[in-house]
Design a protein around this motif. Structure first.
Motif, PDB file in Angstrom:
ATOM      1  N   VAL A 124     -89.598   2.988  -9.880  1.00 47.05           N
ATOM      2  CA  VAL A 124     -88.380   2.479  -9.246  1.00 47.05           C
ATOM      3  C   VAL A 124     -87.773   1.356 -10.075  1.00 47.05           C
ATOM      4  O   VAL A 124     -86.553   1.303 -10.296  1.00 47.05           O
ATOM      5  CB  VAL A 124     -88.687   1.993  -7.815  1.00 47.05           C
ATOM      6  CG1 VAL A 124     -87.432   1.422  -7.172  1.00 47.05           C
ATOM      7  CG2 VAL A 124     -89.259   3.114  -6.978  1.00 47.05           C
ATOM      8  N   VAL A 125     -88.649   0.439 -10.555  1.00 46.87           N
ATOM      9  CA  VAL A 125     -88.164  -0.683 -11.360  1.00 46.87           C
ATOM     10  C   VAL A 125     -87.544  -0.179 -12.660  1.00 46.87           C
ATOM     11  O   VAL A 125     -86.459  -0.628 -13.072  1.00 46.87           O
ATOM     12  CB  VAL A 125     -89.315  -1.673 -11.648  1.00 46.87           C
ATOM     13  CG1 VAL A 125     -88.850  -2.760 -12.613  1.00 46.87           C
ATOM     14  CG2 VAL A 125     -89.825  -2.295 -10.351  1.00 46.87           C
ATOM     15  N   TYR A 170     -86.234   2.740 -13.234  1.00 44.84           N
ATOM     16  CA  TYR A 170     -84.981   3.427 -12.910  1.00 44.84           C
ATOM     17  C   TYR A 170     -83.858   2.423 -12.675  1.00 44.84           C
ATOM     18  O   TYR A 170     -82.743   2.583 -13.200  1.00 44.84           O
ATOM     19  CB  TYR A 170     -85.182   4.302 -11.681  1.00 44.84           C
ATOM     20  CG  TYR A 170     -83.918   4.948 -11.177  1.00 44.84           C
ATOM     21  CD1 TYR A 170     -83.406   6.093 -11.780  1.00 44.84           C
ATOM     22  CD2 TYR A 170     -83.223   4.396 -10.103  1.00 44.84           C
ATOM     23  CE1 TYR A 170     -82.246   6.678 -11.326  1.00 44.84           C
ATOM     24  CE2 TYR A 170     -82.053   4.977  -9.638  1.00 44.84           C
ATOM     25  CZ  TYR A 170     -81.570   6.127 -10.248  1.00 44.84           C
ATOM     26  OH  TYR A 170     -80.410   6.695  -9.785  1.00 44.84           O
ATOM     27  N   LEU A 171     -84.127   1.380 -11.897  1.00 46.75           N
ATOM     28  CA  LEU A 171     -83.101   0.385 -11.596  1.00 46.75           C
ATOM     29  C   LEU A 171     -82.659  -0.364 -12.846  1.00 46.75           C
ATOM     30  O   LEU A 171     -81.476  -0.628 -13.046  1.00 46.75           O
ATOM     31  CB  LEU A 171     -83.613  -0.602 -10.544  1.00 46.75           C
ATOM     32  CG  LEU A 171     -83.821  -0.047  -9.134  1.00 46.75           C
ATOM     33  CD1 LEU A 171     -84.432  -1.107  -8.233  1.00 46.75           C
ATOM     34  CD2 LEU A 171     -82.498   0.435  -8.545  1.00 46.75           C
ATOM     35  N   VAL A 172     -83.621  -0.698 -13.707  1.00 47.31           N
ATOM     36  CA  VAL A 172     -83.282  -1.416 -14.937  1.00 47.31           C
ATOM     37  C   VAL A 172     -82.473  -0.530 -15.872  1.00 47.31           C
ATOM     38  O   VAL A 172     -81.465  -0.958 -16.460  1.00 47.31           O
ATOM     39  CB  VAL A 172     -84.563  -1.925 -15.626  1.00 47.31           C
ATOM     40  CG1 VAL A 172     -84.241  -2.466 -17.023  1.00 47.31           C
ATOM     41  CG2 VAL A 172     -85.224  -3.010 -14.788  1.00 47.31           C
ATOM     42  N   PHE A 223     -80.705   2.332 -15.263  1.00 46.25           N
ATOM     43  CA  PHE A 223     -79.465   2.947 -14.802  1.00 46.25           C
ATOM     44  C   PHE A 223     -78.564   2.011 -14.006  1.00 46.25           C
ATOM     45  O   PHE A 223     -77.452   2.391 -13.655  1.00 46.25           O
ATOM     46  CB  PHE A 223     -79.783   4.181 -13.950  1.00 46.25           C
ATOM     47  CG  PHE A 223     -80.431   5.289 -14.737  1.00 46.25           C
ATOM     48  CD1 PHE A 223     -79.685   6.129 -15.533  1.00 46.25           C
ATOM     49  CD2 PHE A 223     -81.804   5.468 -14.684  1.00 46.25           C
ATOM     50  CE1 PHE A 223     -80.279   7.143 -16.254  1.00 46.25           C
ATOM     51  CE2 PHE A 223     -82.416   6.477 -15.400  1.00 46.25           C
ATOM     52  CZ  PHE A 223     -81.655   7.321 -16.192  1.00 46.25           C
ATOM     53  N   TYR A 224     -79.025   0.779 -13.717  1.00 44.67           N
ATOM     54  CA  TYR A 224     -78.197  -0.160 -12.979  1.00 44.67           C
ATOM     55  C   TYR A 224     -78.078  -1.496 -13.717  1.00 44.67           C
ATOM     56  O   TYR A 224     -76.973  -1.926 -14.053  1.00 44.67           O
ATOM     57  CB  TYR A 224     -78.753  -0.395 -11.569  1.00 44.67           C
ATOM     58  CG  TYR A 224     -78.508   0.768 -10.644  1.00 44.67           C
ATOM     59  CD1 TYR A 224     -77.342   0.856  -9.895  1.00 44.67           C
ATOM     60  CD2 TYR A 224     -79.441   1.793 -10.520  1.00 44.67           C
ATOM     61  CE1 TYR A 224     -77.105   1.919  -9.043  1.00 44.67           C
ATOM     62  CE2 TYR A 224     -79.208   2.874  -9.673  1.00 44.67           C
ATOM     63  CZ  TYR A 224     -78.042   2.929  -8.941  1.00 44.67           C
ATOM     64  OH  TYR A 224     -77.806   3.993  -8.119  1.00 44.67           O
ATOM     65  N   ALA A 225     -79.208  -2.134 -13.957  1.00 46.51           N
ATOM     66  CA  ALA A 225     -79.173  -3.472 -14.548  1.00 46.51           C
ATOM     67  C   ALA A 225     -78.600  -3.443 -15.968  1.00 46.51           C
ATOM     68  O   ALA A 225     -77.696  -4.230 -16.290  1.00 46.51           O
ATOM     69  CB  ALA A 225     -80.578  -4.077 -14.548  1.00 46.51           C
ATOM     70  N   TYR A 226     -79.109  -2.556 -16.821  1.00 51.52           N
ATOM     71  CA  TYR A 226     -78.629  -2.528 -18.204  1.00 51.52           C
ATOM     72  C   TYR A 226     -77.157  -2.114 -18.310  1.00 51.52           C
ATOM     73  O   TYR A 226     -76.391  -2.756 -19.036  1.00 51.52           O
ATOM     74  CB  TYR A 226     -79.490  -1.609 -19.054  1.00 51.52           C
ATOM     75  CG  TYR A 226     -78.997  -1.500 -20.479  1.00 51.52           C
ATOM     76  CD1 TYR A 226     -79.172  -2.555 -21.370  1.00 51.52           C
ATOM     77  CD2 TYR A 226     -78.317  -0.358 -20.919  1.00 51.52           C
ATOM     78  CE1 TYR A 226     -78.690  -2.477 -22.672  1.00 51.52           C
ATOM     79  CE2 TYR A 226     -77.844  -0.273 -22.214  1.00 51.52           C
ATOM     80  CZ  TYR A 226     -78.024  -1.339 -23.093  1.00 51.52           C
ATOM     81  OH  TYR A 226     -77.553  -1.251 -24.372  1.00 51.52           O
TER      82      TYR A 226
END
Length: 309
Positions: free
Chosen positions: A32-33, A35-37, A39-42
């Motif tokens: 999950v982490v 994926y979030l980093v 596709f969202y955070a970066y």
């Protein structure tokens, strides 16, 4: 009773179990982490970086773009397209939400009657939601074509002059709103229908015994009990509609003369729609769109907290 020595000797034996449990928890959390980093955070960081630097095609590939601060945001706001694009974004989002939610609510209440063909008709209403957006948009482009469109042929058959749906500045935005409403109705129908199924039938029976009419039962029973589901439906619809790009781009490309340009299509035009792409201003427009979505999301959270308190 255990002695202190026995407790001390037993403590190290439990430590590996606790450690292995922690590693297992991190193992489940890691995908999950990541994926979030990824596709969202970066992407958010990259978009912010683009908006704060003066990128060219060369510097975009090789790096070394000079820092420009808020110059890209100033350029976007001073651009003559800014206010029309902002207005179109608000109108497109607001009108789409009103009609999608209203029609979806009406259909949900209608199908909640559980008549014989209810399940079959509900499945048919899901077709626009299941089709790829490129197929739906292309179909509407054909239907609204000025020369060979089905809608103009129907208008001509009843003596009404044809309308340039996609090529007239007066009708372009209306045309993409109609298509977007048609595509978004099934989502509202499914979510609201699920919410209606969770309302106990005893409440309706009690309201009927008190002499409440059908409209009164809807307004005083159904609508208040459906408020949490309605709120999340509107929020999700808002976030989705703000970033709609495919429908508008396929049908009108934001034209004619920016008559149907929204922030989503304008951001794409600036970044990729010219021979000399403007990555910085395009990213700035995208960030303004994200800020709009965040503002409405925070308003929703605040409203929910007030309702729960």
């Amino acid at each position: 009773m255990l002695t202190r020595a026995e407790v001390a000797s037993a403590a190290p034996a439990r430590a590996p179990r606790r450690s292995s449990g922690q590693w297992a928890a991190w193992g489940f959390l890691a995908p999950v982490v990541i994926y979030l980093v990824a596709f969202y955070a970066y992407p958010l960081y990259r978009n912010l970086d683009l908006s704060l630097h003066k990128y060219t095609v060369r510097s975009f590939v090789q790096g070394g773009a000079p820092f420009s601060g808020l110059d890209n945001y100033r350029a976007v706001i001073d651009n003559p397209t800014f206010w029309p694009a902002l207005t179109h974004t608000v109108v497109f989002t607001g009108v789409s939400l009103i009609f999608q939610f209203s029609i979806g609510m009406a259909l949900a209440v209608f199908f909640a009657q559980n008549f014989r063909l209810s399940a079959t008709l509900r499945a048919l209403f899901l077709v626009p939601w299941l089709l790829p957006l490129i197929v739906s948009s292309s179909t509407w482009s054909w239907m609204l074509n000025s020369d060979s469109g089905v809608l103009n042929a129907l208008l001509h058959s009843v003596g009404i002059p044809e309308v340039n749906w996609l090529t007239s500045p007066q009708w372009a935005l209306t045309s993409v709103i109609i298509a977007n409403v048609w595509i978004g109705i099934p989502f509202n129908l499914v979510v609201l229908y699920s919410g209606l199924q969770a309302i106990p039938s005893d409440i309706y029976e009690a309201a009927a015994l008190d002499g409440a009419s059908g409209w009164q039962r809807f307004w005083r029973v159904t609508f208040p009990l459906l408020r949490p589901v309605s709120a999340i439906t509107l929020l999700l619809g808002l976030v989705y509609t703000l970033k709609v790009f495919d429908i508008i781009w396929i049908m009108t490309k934001g034209g004619p003369t920016d008559a149907s340009t929204t922030f989503a299509t304008w951001s794409y035009k600036l970044s990729f729609g010219n021979l000399l792409p403007q990555f910085g201003p395009g990213a700035a427009v995208g960030n303004l769109l994200i800020i709009m979505a965040l503002i409405f999301g925070l308003l929703y959270i605040r409203t929910q907290r007030k309702a729960m308190s």
